[in-house]
Every structure is written in structure tokens, then in C-alpha cells.
Design a protein around this motif. Structure first.
Motif, PDB file in Angstrom:
ATOM      1  N   ARG A  38       0.730  -0.709  -0.184  1.00 46.84           N
ATOM      2  CA  ARG A  38      -0.021  -0.338  -0.106  1.00 46.84           C
ATOM      3  C   ARG A  38       0.974   1.756   0.698  1.00 46.84           C
ATOM      4  O   ARG A  38       1.038   2.334   0.368  1.00 46.84           O
ATOM      5  CB  ARG A  38      -1.140  -0.058   1.248  1.00 46.84           C
ATOM      6  CG  ARG A  38      -1.772  -1.841   1.571  1.00 46.84           C
ATOM      7  CD  ARG A  38      -3.105  -0.869   2.566  1.00 46.84           C
ATOM      8  NE  ARG A  38      -2.892  -2.673   3.211  1.00 46.84           N
ATOM      9  CZ  ARG A  38      -3.344  -2.516   3.973  1.00 46.84           C
ATOM     10  NH1 ARG A  38      -4.194  -1.969   5.175  1.00 46.84           N
ATOM     11  NH2 ARG A  38      -3.572  -4.231   4.456  1.00 46.84           N
ATOM     12  N   GLU A  64       2.080  -1.909  -4.251  1.00 50.05           N
ATOM     13  CA  GLU A  64       0.997  -2.981  -4.195  1.00 50.05           C
ATOM     14  C   GLU A  64       0.569  -1.174  -3.866  1.00 50.05           C
ATOM     15  O   GLU A  64       1.068  -0.599  -2.615  1.00 50.05           O
ATOM     16  CB  GLU A  64       1.381  -4.091  -3.398  1.00 50.05           C
ATOM     17  CG  GLU A  64       0.392  -4.088  -2.990  1.00 50.05           C
ATOM     18  CD  GLU A  64      -0.759  -4.190  -1.759  1.00 50.05           C
ATOM     19  OE1 GLU A  64      -2.164  -5.250  -2.155  1.00 50.05           O
ATOM     20  OE2 GLU A  64      -0.817  -3.632  -1.432  1.00 50.05           O
ATOM     21  N   ASP A  66      -4.611  -1.640  -3.543  1.00 47.51           N
ATOM     22  CA  ASP A  66      -5.587  -1.747  -3.215  1.00 47.51           C
ATOM     23  C   ASP A  66      -6.936  -1.296  -4.614  1.00 47.51           C
ATOM     24  O   ASP A  66      -6.265  -0.002  -4.451  1.00 47.51           O
ATOM     25  CB  ASP A  66      -6.069  -2.478  -2.239  1.00 47.51           C
ATOM     26  CG  ASP A  66      -5.148  -3.331  -1.489  1.00 47.51           C
ATOM     27  OD1 ASP A  66      -5.087  -4.431  -1.624  1.00 47.51           O
ATOM     28  OD2 ASP A  66      -4.112  -2.021  -0.506  1.00 47.51           O
ATOM     29  N   HIS A  79      -8.167   0.445  -0.135  1.00 52.78           N
ATOM     30  CA  HIS A  79      -8.143  -1.404   0.832  1.00 52.78           C
ATOM     31  C   HIS A  79      -9.173  -1.575   1.369  1.00 52.78           C
ATOM     32  O   HIS A  79      -9.946  -2.626   1.185  1.00 52.78           O
ATOM     33  CB  HIS A  79      -6.931  -1.343   1.934  1.00 52.78           C
ATOM     34  CG  HIS A  79      -6.908  -2.487   2.557  1.00 52.78           C
ATOM     35  ND1 HIS A  79      -7.313  -3.604   3.481  1.00 52.78           N
ATOM     36  CD2 HIS A  79      -5.985  -3.866   1.856  1.00 52.78           C
ATOM     37  CE1 HIS A  79      -6.834  -4.367   3.586  1.00 52.78           C
ATOM     38  NE2 HIS A  79      -5.975  -4.267   2.758  1.00 52.78           N
ATOM     39  N   GLU A 145      -3.491  -4.321  -6.966  1.00 52.18           N
ATOM     40  CA  GLU A 145      -4.183  -5.581  -6.032  1.00 52.18           C
ATOM     41  C   GLU A 145      -6.077  -5.551  -6.502  1.00 52.18           C
ATOM     42  O   GLU A 145      -6.314  -4.212  -5.780  1.00 52.18           O
ATOM     43  CB  GLU A 145      -4.422  -5.737  -4.561  1.00 52.18           C
ATOM     44  CG  GLU A 145      -4.955  -7.079  -4.178  1.00 52.18           C
ATOM     45  CD  GLU A 145      -4.928  -7.436  -2.536  1.00 52.18           C
ATOM     46  OE1 GLU A 145      -3.575  -6.777  -1.863  1.00 52.18           O
ATOM     47  OE2 GLU A 145      -6.722  -7.913  -2.793  1.00 52.18           O
ATOM     48  N   LYS A 147      -9.201  -5.765  -4.993  1.00 49.02           N
ATOM     49  CA  LYS A 147     -10.507  -5.525  -4.512  1.00 49.02           C
ATOM     50  C   LYS A 147     -12.041  -5.536  -4.338  1.00 49.02           C
ATOM     51  O   LYS A 147     -12.770  -6.934  -4.028  1.00 49.02           O
ATOM     52  CB  LYS A 147     -10.312  -4.416  -2.875  1.00 49.02           C
ATOM     53  CG  LYS A 147      -8.775  -5.056  -2.254  1.00 49.02           C
ATOM     54  CD  LYS A 147      -8.461  -5.863  -1.989  1.00 49.02           C
ATOM     55  CE  LYS A 147      -7.446  -5.399  -0.366  1.00 49.02           C
ATOM     56  NZ  LYS A 147      -7.316  -7.204   0.038  1.00 49.02           N
ATOM     57  N   GLN A 170      -2.851  -8.281  -9.285  1.00 46.96           N
ATOM     58  CA  GLN A 170      -2.806  -9.793  -8.305  1.00 46.96           C
ATOM     59  C   GLN A 170      -4.591 -10.105  -7.749  1.00 46.96           C
ATOM     60  O   GLN A 170      -5.088  -8.420  -7.470  1.00 46.96           O
ATOM     61  CB  GLN A 170      -2.032  -9.867  -7.130  1.00 46.96           C
ATOM     62  CG  GLN A 170      -1.476  -8.860  -6.801  1.00 46.96           C
ATOM     63  CD  GLN A 170      -0.673  -9.092  -5.133  1.00 46.96           C
ATOM     64  OE1 GLN A 170      -0.224  -9.751  -5.349  1.00 46.96           O
ATOM     65  NE2 GLN A 170      -0.847  -8.010  -4.033  1.00 46.96           N
ATOM     66  N   PHE A 172      -7.455 -12.540  -4.503  1.00 46.50           N
ATOM     67  CA  PHE A 172      -7.450 -13.388  -4.276  1.00 46.50           C
ATOM     68  C   PHE A 172      -8.431 -14.064  -4.083  1.00 46.50           C
ATOM     69  O   PHE A 172      -8.229 -14.970  -4.803  1.00 46.50           O
ATOM     70  CB  PHE A 172      -7.651 -12.959  -2.438  1.00 46.50           C
ATOM     71  CG  PHE A 172      -6.950 -13.299  -1.445  1.00 46.50           C
ATOM     72  CD1 PHE A 172      -6.429 -13.215  -0.762  1.00 46.50           C
ATOM     73  CD2 PHE A 172      -6.360 -11.373  -1.181  1.00 46.50           C
ATOM     74  CE1 PHE A 172      -5.243 -13.746   0.090  1.00 46.50           C
ATOM     75  CE2 PHE A 172      -5.833 -10.851  -0.303  1.00 46.50           C
ATOM     76  CZ  PHE A 172      -5.568 -11.729   0.299  1.00 46.50           C
ATOM     77  N   LEU A 192      -3.115 -14.285  -5.058  1.00 47.22           N
ATOM     78  CA  LEU A 192      -2.680 -14.309  -3.537  1.00 47.22           C
ATOM     79  C   LEU A 192      -3.466 -15.521  -2.551  1.00 47.22           C
ATOM     80  O   LEU A 192      -5.169 -15.628  -3.289  1.00 47.22           O
ATOM     81  CB  LEU A 192      -3.506 -12.997  -3.236  1.00 47.22           C
ATOM     82  CG  LEU A 192      -2.958 -11.345  -3.478  1.00 47.22           C
ATOM     83  CD1 LEU A 192      -3.779 -10.246  -3.366  1.00 47.22           C
ATOM     84  CD2 LEU A 192      -1.113 -11.983  -2.682  1.00 47.22           C
ATOM     85  N   TYR A 250       3.495 -11.976   2.212  1.00 42.05           N
ATOM     86  CA  TYR A 250       3.574 -10.179   2.707  1.00 42.05           C
ATOM     87  C   TYR A 250       2.855 -10.662   4.289  1.00 42.05           C
ATOM     88  O   TYR A 250       2.119 -12.270   4.733  1.00 42.05           O
ATOM     89  CB  TYR A 250       1.385  -9.631   2.481  1.00 42.05           C
ATOM     90  CG  TYR A 250       0.662 -10.662   2.403  1.00 42.05           C
ATOM     91  CD1 TYR A 250      -0.637 -10.540   3.615  1.00 42.05           C
ATOM     92  CD2 TYR A 250      -0.003 -12.079   1.268  1.00 42.05           C
ATOM     93  CE1 TYR A 250      -1.947 -11.899   3.535  1.00 42.05           C
ATOM     94  CE2 TYR A 250      -0.839 -12.658   1.292  1.00 42.05           C
ATOM     95  CZ  TYR A 250      -1.630 -13.217   2.280  1.00 42.05           C
ATOM     96  OH  TYR A 250      -2.841 -13.598   2.785  1.00 42.05           O
ATOM     97  N   ILE A 270       7.118  -8.892   0.707  1.00 39.49           N
ATOM     98  CA  ILE A 270       5.628  -7.631   0.762  1.00 39.49           C
ATOM     99  C   ILE A 270       5.688  -6.780   2.158  1.00 39.49           C
ATOM    100  O   ILE A 270       5.365  -7.395   3.017  1.00 39.49           O
ATOM    101  CB  ILE A 270       4.098  -7.744   0.535  1.00 39.49           C
ATOM    102  CG1 ILE A 270       4.732  -8.663  -1.087  1.00 39.49           C
ATOM    103  CG2 ILE A 270       3.019  -6.241   0.182  1.00 39.49           C
ATOM    104  CD1 ILE A 270       3.390  -9.796  -1.349  1.00 39.49           C
TER     105      ILE A 270
END
Ligand code: G3P
Ligand code: CA
Length: 285
Positions: A38, A64, A66, A79, A145, A147, A170, A172, A192, A250, A270
Motif C-alpha cells: 500500500r 502495491e 488495492d 483497501h 490488487e 478488491k 493480483q 484473492f 493471492l 505479505y 511485501i
């Protein structure tokens, strides 16, 4: 340490893509990567331009961030699911647990995303994904990333900016990665994990360890990197390397933890404090 590819394969890959792609060059590196989580979020409010600028000063290899989609469908860098923790949204608008996705980008842009961290950063706005790319790509490489939001919107933004595979993406959600891979097969993707649940059931610590099944599923999504927490072993890192996947961990803010992970062969750290981890890696040489 990541596995070495046969010389011919390396030469071919280099000729095809590495010269134009800073992201490919990072994956080809032998030394561990320093990835600012972040931004330099130990020293500036997370996911803001001041945090990204500090991370560039710390010579982070990747920075990185989000993102979610705003109510009007624009990727906005943030985030949490809700605005409460890191903005003045509740003080401004009342209520609680205000979802970032419930406000337009114009509304989100009126918020203060800096004062919660330190009065010195009062008035710092939330950046859009496009503004963040403008900042980070001038001197570093963005680790985006996702979200919230669909793969097509992010792919379209990168296409319009000529930045496909000049960043790394990236998530999840590995379905998002598979969708992205179908749209832009050359874009480097990171899977992730570990997931917190599977089939609606909470996973045990043992089930969260990186294993052969996760590695297979990550690979099937099109990922070339796995981003995991500290639930890895030397063996699982080697198993990922054997399939051509790099492993980044991370969120690591202590030199001793970074050293233990680097001893297991991980390829990237990370961290909220890229300057500290850069120094830690330097001291190992
Ligand atoms: O880069 C991976 C890491 O950022 C994932 O966790 O919650 O900080 O987004 P989180
Ligand atoms: Ca993140």
C-alpha cells in the motif's frame, strides 16, 4: 531463490518481451524483490500518493495498491470495504460502515484520506487507479490488487494506457485472474492466498499452508506469482518454483522474519517499510 530456466528458453523469452516489460524484468531477477505494501505505509497514509512517492524514494521494486470500483464504475484506490477507518467519511456524512462502492468518484474525491494517519497528511485525497499509475509507473512498477470490480474494466484501463504487462495484477479471487488471463494472456498475474474459507467452511492453519493443490490451481488461473502469508515451507516454495511460479510473502515488517523467509527461498517480500527490508536484504550479501 527462484529456479533457473534453460539458457535457450531464457534467451527466447528475453528477446520476445523483457526489453519492453519492466514487470518481466522483475520476474527474471535473481535477487529478492522489495514490494511496498500500500506504498510506504509505515510512514505515510496507505494507498495515497504520498505513500507511493515515499516507496519510490525507498527504491521499492514494486509498489502495491488495492482498488475497488466506485458507484459510477471507476477504479478507485482503497483497501477496506468501508470508508470508516482511513477517511473522514463518517464525520462528514454520518452513519457507519459506509461502503466505498456506494459513493461516486466525485464524492470519494472530497474525502480526507490522510488526517487519520497524521495531521501532516491532512487533506490527502483518495487517488483513482489512473492517478496512482501515473505516479508509480514513473520510476517503479505497480502491483495492482483487485478488491472489487471486473477484470474487463482493469484490462481496458491498462490497454488504453499502453501498460499491459508493464504492471502486475493480483487478486484473492482466482476467477478474476482466469478472466483477466483470457482477456490479456501476456499480463503477469499474482494469485493471492491463503483463502480464509473453502466451501463456506473456515480453514484451519494447516489447511492454509501453501501446498501442491494451491499451486496447481494458481497455475490453472494463469498466475505466474503466488502471494502468500507466512504459511510456507522451504519445500512448498521449491514446489512452486518447479512449476515456474515465484513466491512473494505479505506482510513482513521485521528483519528477522524477512530473513527466515528468504532462507526458505521466497522471491519477494511485501512490506509496509520498503527502506528497512531493502537494508535487510543488502545486509545478507
Ligand atoms: O499484497 C498482498 C496483501 O496486500 C494482501 O492483503 O489485506 O493487505 O490487501 P491486504
Ligand atoms: Ca493489498
Amino acid at each position: 531463490m527462484r529456479r533457473r530456466l534453460p539458457a535457450l528458453l531464457v534467451m527466447t523469452a528475453t528477446a520476445l518481451s523483457a526489453q519492453d516489460s519492466p514487470a518481466e524484468k522483475l520476474l527474471a531477477r535473481k535477487d529478492p524483490l522489495v514490494i511496498a505494501h500500500r506504498g510506504s505505509s509505515a510512514h505515510a497514509p496507505e494507498n495515497t500518493l504520498p505513500a507511493f512517492n515515499l516507496a519510490k524514494e525507498a527504491k521499492a521494486d514494486l509498489i502495491e495498491l488495492d482498488y475497488y470500483h466506485s458507484k459510477d464504475g471507476q477504479p478507485i484506490v482503497f483497501h477496506d470495504k468501508t470508508l470508516d477507518r482511513t477517511t473522514d467519511a463518517v464525520a462528514r456524512w454520518g452513519g457507519a460502515k459506509i461502503p466505498v462502492e456506494s459513493k461516486t468518484v466525485m464524492e470519494l474525491k472530497t474525502l480526507d484520506a490522510g488526517r487519520w494517519f497524521d495531521a501532516r497528511f491532512a487533506g490527502t485525497p483518495l487517488p483513482t487507479l489512473a492517478e496512482s499509475l501515473d505516479c508509480i509507473q514513473a520510476g517503479s512498477v505497480t502491483l495492482i490488487e483487485r478488491k472489487g470490480g471486473d477484470a474487463a474494466t482493469c484490462a481496458k484501463l491498462l490497454q488504453s494506457r499502453g501498460e499491459v504487462n508493464k504492471v502486475i495484477v493480483q487478486a484473492f479471487d482466482w476467477k478474476y485472474l482466469a478472466d483477466f488471463h483470457a482477456l490479456e494472456p501476456k499480463q503477469i498475474l499474482g494469485a493471492l492466498g491463503p483463502p480464509s474459507t473453502r466451501d463456506g467452511k473456515k480453514l484451519t492453519d494447516e489447511e492454509k499452508m501453501l501446498n501442491a493443490q494451491y499451486i496447481r490451481e494458481a497455475k490453472a488461473s494463469g498466475a505466474r506469482v503466488i502471494g502468500w502469508n507466512n504459511k510456507v515451507t522451504k519445500e512448498s516454495v521449491a514446489a512452486a518454483h518447479a512449476t515456474g511460479i515465484d513466491v512473494w510473502i505479505y506482510t513482513v515488517n521485521k528483519p528477522e522474519e524477512a530473513n527466515a523467509l528468504l532462507d526458505k527461498g521466497v522471491d519477494g517480500i511485501i512490506t509496509d517499510d520498503p527502506a528497512l527490508i531493502r537494508k535487510t536484504i543488502g545486509a545478507r550479501k
